[in-house]
Design an enzyme around this catalytic site. Structure first.
Site, mmCIF file in Angstrom:
data_model
loop_
_atom_site.group_PDB
_atom_site.id
_atom_site.type_symbol
_atom_site.label_atom_id
_atom_site.label_comp_id
_atom_site.label_asym_id
_atom_site.label_seq_id
_atom_site.Cartn_x
_atom_site.Cartn_y
_atom_site.Cartn_z
ATOM 1 N N HIS A 1 0.845 -1.191 0.000
ATOM 2 C CA HIS A 1 0.000 0.000 0.000
ATOM 3 C C HIS A 1 0.890 1.254 0.000
ATOM 4 O O HIS A 1 1.878 1.311 0.737
ATOM 5 C CB HIS A 1 -0.906 0.006 1.233
ATOM 6 C CG HIS A 1 -2.033 0.982 1.160
ATOM 7 N ND1 HIS A 1 -3.259 0.667 0.627
ATOM 8 C CD2 HIS A 1 -2.112 2.280 1.549
ATOM 9 C CE1 HIS A 1 -4.056 1.718 0.699
ATOM 10 N NE2 HIS A 1 -3.376 2.717 1.250
ATOM 11 N N HIS B 1 2.707 4.267 0.988
ATOM 12 C CA HIS B 1 2.828 4.933 2.295
ATOM 13 C C HIS B 1 4.272 5.319 2.557
ATOM 14 O O HIS B 1 5.196 4.863 1.877
ATOM 15 C CB HIS B 1 2.320 4.025 3.416
ATOM 16 C CG HIS B 1 3.209 2.849 3.708
ATOM 17 N ND1 HIS B 1 3.287 1.740 2.885
ATOM 18 C CD2 HIS B 1 4.080 2.598 4.732
ATOM 19 C CE1 HIS B 1 4.146 0.879 3.380
ATOM 20 N NE2 HIS B 1 4.651 1.373 4.506
#
Length: 378
Positions: A185, A187
């Site tokens: 993801h 980030h």
């Protein structure tokens, strides 16, 4: 008077000379380059790229990541390891790291009077995680420019918040499993500490020494020189410059610099944040296009120290970002920093000029965008 490593090396060179009958070619002949940000030397051995490779081959990055995974603790609405449930966020999302390396309430390690060979100090701080986007299948180069601006705005906001107390706030992103990233993801992390870590402390010393000697910030002068020379420039706009630095260690390492003197990321104007988003998207698209994969790297911002240092004169500092990608020959062959690099000094296998030219000549439309357009045409 103590000499810097650069001055000491120049003194030593006077006692040695090579074959003056040969014409020096940086692509064929090993040589040393000085890194003024670290007061160290890098061995450049570009001719080593000719050797065949029979070593370790990495697994290519996973290209088919689901947009939403109910098991991914960073996705909107999912439960993290500590039992907290993420909000249904639609932009950036910041939370306290569930497994922080620094905690704000850690006790002191021991008495002040210690043996000089066994010293320890208190280490306290805060670790935060920041999601760039609600979708797991996008990365910064695939995000819209305005979405990247929101990331930059949040970085500035976190520096304001944490820098009011802590002397150092490290914003960094580890992208890809090859760089130790445990979650695909999109980030980054933000660690704030009550101490100045080794790398920024060394950079502070080197930038201060240059400023005191030359009367101009090291990286301001460097950006001017690189903008004129052009040979190591990858991309540039009116506010920003990206180069493969003259002293680069990693194969396709880059340095992102402002075109004006600015100390910290929270001091950027709205226009500079827009143009920063644009040039980040350009650079990271070129990275992905190099081997047509989601390009792994570690990156981070360095700016003037904060906390108590906010009251000091930090004119010697210049805001900048480092990008350290490991890949060398292909999507599956990386540069190893072992042996000589660990025990003697850093060494690279192609010249920074060669790396810059390769990146500069790559298209600025993402290979995945080209693939999707090709499928639509069929």
């Amino acid at each position: 008077m103590i000499q810097s490593r650069g001055e000491s090396f120049q003194t030593a060179q006077k006692t040695m000379s090579g074959n003056r009958d040969l014409s020096f070619d940086p692509k064929e002949h090993q040589h040393l380059r000085y890194n003024p940000l670290r007061d160290s030397w890098v061995l450049v051995s570009a001719h080593r790229m000719k050797r065949p490779w029979a070593g370790q081959v990495e697994k290519p990055p996973e290209e088919h990541i689901p947009r939403y995974d109910p098991r991914n603790p960073l996705c909107p609405g999912n439960t993290r390891a500590n039992g907290e449930v993420n909000p249904s966020y639609d932009s950036t999302f910041v939370f306290e790291n569930d497994f922080p390396a620094l905690q704000s309430d850690a006790p002191d390690p021991g008495p002040d009077h210690q043996h000089p060979l066994f010293q320890s100090k208190a280490a306290r701080g805060v670790c935060k995680v920041m999601c760039f986007h609600p979708w797991s299948d996008v990365t910064l180069p695939l995000m819209k420019k305005q979405e990247i601006v929101k990331v930059i705005d949040k970085w500035a906001e976190l520096l304001d918040e944490l820098g009011a107390t802590y002397p150092w706030v490290q914003i960094f992103e580890n992208k890809g499993a090859m760089m130790g990233c445990s979650n695909p993801h999109p980030h980054c992390q933000v660690w704030a500490s009550n101490f100045l870590p080794n790398e920024p402390a060394l950079s502070d010393r080197c930038q201060r020494a240059y400023y005191e000697k030359h009367g101009e910030p090291l990286l301001v002068q460097y950006a001017k020189q690189e903008a004129e020379k052009k040979e190591r420039v990858v991309v540039e706009n009116s506010d920003w410059l990206v180069v493969v630095p003259y002293w680069a260690t990693w194969p396709y390492q880059t340095l992102l610099l402002p075109q004006r003197h600015v100390l910290r990321i929270n001091e950027l104007t709205a226009g500079e944040r827009e143009s920063l988003a644009a040039i980040m998207k350009q650079l990271l698209t070129k990275y992905d296009n190099l081997f047509e994969i989601s390009f792994p790297y570690s990156m981070g911002w360095h700016g003037a120290p904060t906390g108590l240092h906010l009251k000091e004169d930090n004119s010697h500092w210049q805001l900048h970002a480092h990008y350290y990608p490991p890949l060398l020959r292909s999507a599956t062959v990386k540069k190893f920093m072992v042996g000589y690099e660990m025990l003697a000094q850093e060494q690279r296998d192609l010249t920074p000029e060669q790396a810059a030219q390769k990146l500069r000549n790559l298209p600025e439309d993402h290979y995945k965008t080209r693939e999707s357009h090709g499928k639509e045409e069929k």
